[in-house]
Motif scaffolding. Structure first.
Motif, PDB file in Angstrom:
ATOM      1  N   LEU A  55     -22.616  51.458 -84.474  1.00  0.00           N
ATOM      2  CA  LEU A  55     -22.284  50.620 -83.333  1.00  0.00           C
ATOM      3  C   LEU A  55     -20.791  50.752 -83.089  1.00  0.00           C
ATOM      4  CD1 LEU A  55     -23.353  48.574 -81.261  1.00  0.00           C
ATOM      5  CD2 LEU A  55     -22.885  46.766 -82.945  1.00  0.00           C
ATOM      6  N   ASP A  56     -20.454  51.172 -81.887  1.00  0.00           N
ATOM      7  CA  ASP A  56     -19.070  51.402 -81.472  1.00  0.00           C
ATOM      8  C   ASP A  56     -18.822  50.507 -80.268  1.00  0.00           C
ATOM      9  OD1 ASP A  56     -16.580  52.460 -80.891  1.00  0.00           O
ATOM     10  OD2 ASP A  56     -17.328  54.412 -80.245  1.00  0.00           O
ATOM     11  N   GLY A  57     -18.349  49.275 -80.519  1.00  0.00           N
ATOM     12  CA  GLY A  57     -18.266  48.298 -79.425  1.00  0.00           C
ATOM     13  C   GLY A  57     -19.678  47.926 -79.021  1.00  0.00           C
ATOM     14  N   ASN A  58     -20.039  48.205 -77.766  1.00  0.00           N
ATOM     15  CA  ASN A  58     -21.415  47.938 -77.332  1.00  0.00           C
ATOM     16  C   ASN A  58     -22.237  49.226 -77.209  1.00  0.00           C
ATOM     17  OD1 ASN A  58     -20.195  48.949 -74.897  1.00  0.00           O
ATOM     18  ND2 ASN A  58     -21.827  47.956 -73.744  1.00  0.00           N
ATOM     19  N   SER A  98     -28.166  58.977 -74.822  1.00  0.00           N
ATOM     20  CA  SER A  98     -29.360  59.560 -75.428  1.00  0.00           C
ATOM     21  C   SER A  98     -29.476  61.056 -75.163  1.00  0.00           C
ATOM     22  CB  SER A  98     -30.603  58.862 -74.871  1.00  0.00           C
ATOM     23  OG  SER A  98     -31.788  59.494 -75.329  1.00  0.00           O
ATOM     24  N   SER A  99     -29.921  61.760 -76.177  1.00  0.00           N
ATOM     25  CA  SER A  99     -30.306  63.153 -75.951  1.00  0.00           C
ATOM     26  C   SER A  99     -31.605  63.148 -75.155  1.00  0.00           C
ATOM     27  CB  SER A  99     -30.524  63.874 -77.290  1.00  0.00           C
ATOM     28  OG  SER A  99     -31.651  63.320 -77.957  1.00  0.00           O
ATOM     29  N   LEU A 109     -37.966  51.123 -76.830  1.00  0.00           N
ATOM     30  CA  LEU A 109     -37.218  49.966 -77.338  1.00  0.00           C
ATOM     31  C   LEU A 109     -36.648  49.108 -76.206  1.00  0.00           C
ATOM     32  CD1 LEU A 109     -35.303  51.642 -80.294  1.00  0.00           C
ATOM     33  CD2 LEU A 109     -37.366  50.239 -80.411  1.00  0.00           C
ATOM     34  N   GLY A 110     -36.982  49.460 -74.962  1.00  0.00           N
ATOM     35  CA  GLY A 110     -36.554  48.656 -73.821  1.00  0.00           C
ATOM     36  C   GLY A 110     -35.315  49.153 -73.103  1.00  0.00           C
ATOM     37  N   PHE A 111     -34.782  50.296 -73.496  1.00  0.00           N
ATOM     38  CA  PHE A 111     -33.614  50.850 -72.803  1.00  0.00           C
ATOM     39  C   PHE A 111     -34.059  51.516 -71.509  1.00  0.00           C
ATOM     40  CE2 PHE A 111     -31.960  50.332 -77.005  1.00  0.00           C
ATOM     41  CZ  PHE A 111     -30.594  50.176 -76.866  1.00  0.00           C
ATOM     42  N   LYS A 112     -33.216  51.408 -70.498  1.00  0.00           N
ATOM     43  CA  LYS A 112     -33.475  52.024 -69.195  1.00  0.00           C
ATOM     44  C   LYS A 112     -32.399  53.060 -68.907  1.00  0.00           C
ATOM     45  CE  LYS A 112     -36.649  48.895 -68.137  1.00  0.00           C
ATOM     46  NZ  LYS A 112     -37.874  49.086 -68.825  1.00  0.00           N
ATOM     47  N   ALA A 113     -32.805  54.193 -68.375  1.00  0.00           N
ATOM     48  CA  ALA A 113     -31.843  55.235 -67.990  1.00  0.00           C
ATOM     49  C   ALA A 113     -31.041  54.739 -66.792  1.00  0.00           C
ATOM     50  CB  ALA A 113     -32.571  56.522 -67.654  1.00  0.00           C
ATOM     51  N   ILE A 126     -27.510  58.356 -70.171  1.00  0.00           N
ATOM     52  CA  ILE A 126     -26.912  57.071 -70.517  1.00  0.00           C
ATOM     53  C   ILE A 126     -27.963  55.999 -70.247  1.00  0.00           C
ATOM     54  CG2 ILE A 126     -25.011  55.459 -70.115  1.00  0.00           C
ATOM     55  CD1 ILE A 126     -24.210  58.295 -71.237  1.00  0.00           C
ATOM     56  N   MET A 127     -28.294  55.257 -71.305  1.00  0.00           N
ATOM     57  CA  MET A 127     -29.331  54.237 -71.216  1.00  0.00           C
ATOM     58  C   MET A 127     -28.727  52.896 -71.621  1.00  0.00           C
ATOM     59  SD  MET A 127     -32.514  56.402 -72.825  1.00  0.00           S
ATOM     60  CE  MET A 127     -33.807  55.403 -72.053  1.00  0.00           C
TER      61      MET A 127
END
Length: 135
Positions: A55-58, A98-99, A109-113, A126-127
């Protein structure tokens, strides 16, 4: 472990030149510098490192799971630890570069591009995910 995961997991989505360039970022001296700048999490089985996340900041970075243990929930547990730490730090949104290979994992996991980013011909997605929508 990181280099093996990088090579084996991403080979289908990235040219060998791109993988070799990224590998240089994970030389032992480079990893030591990263550890000094980020909060690093490690997963181990019987004393063997099988996964990492930081974790680097957010921003979530360096999420790797050894290919021989992928699919066993290690990446998901590492991400839960990252999320818990972010919440403790009152971080409201996590971002992850993300790759192509990991996009589905993060989406589950709920991340959105939100956008694509390019370093030369290397595409990164970037997600983001809000931490305000879940306890």
């Amino acid at each position: 472990m990181i280099l093996r995961a990088l090579r084996e997991t991403n080979a289908k989505d990235y040219a060998s030149e791109i993988i070799e360039r990224v590998e240089r970022s994970f030389r032992p001296d480079a990893v030591l510098q990263l550890i000094g700048k980020r909060t690093v999490f490690v997963a181990a089985i019987d004393g063997r490192v099988v996964g990492t996340a930081s974790l680097d900041g957010n921003v979530v970075r360096t999420v790797f799971v050894s290919p021989d243990v992928q699919g066993q929930g290690i990446g998901k547990r590492l991400m839960a630890t990252v999320e818990r730490t972010a919440r403790e730090r009152n971080i409201s949104t996590l971002a992850v570069p993300s790759s192509i290979s990991a996009e589905t994992f993060y989406a589950q996991l709920g991340f959105k591009a939100v956008r694509d980013s390019y370093h030369g011909d290397e595409r990164t997605i970037i997600m983001e995910r809000s931490l305000q929508d879940r306890p």
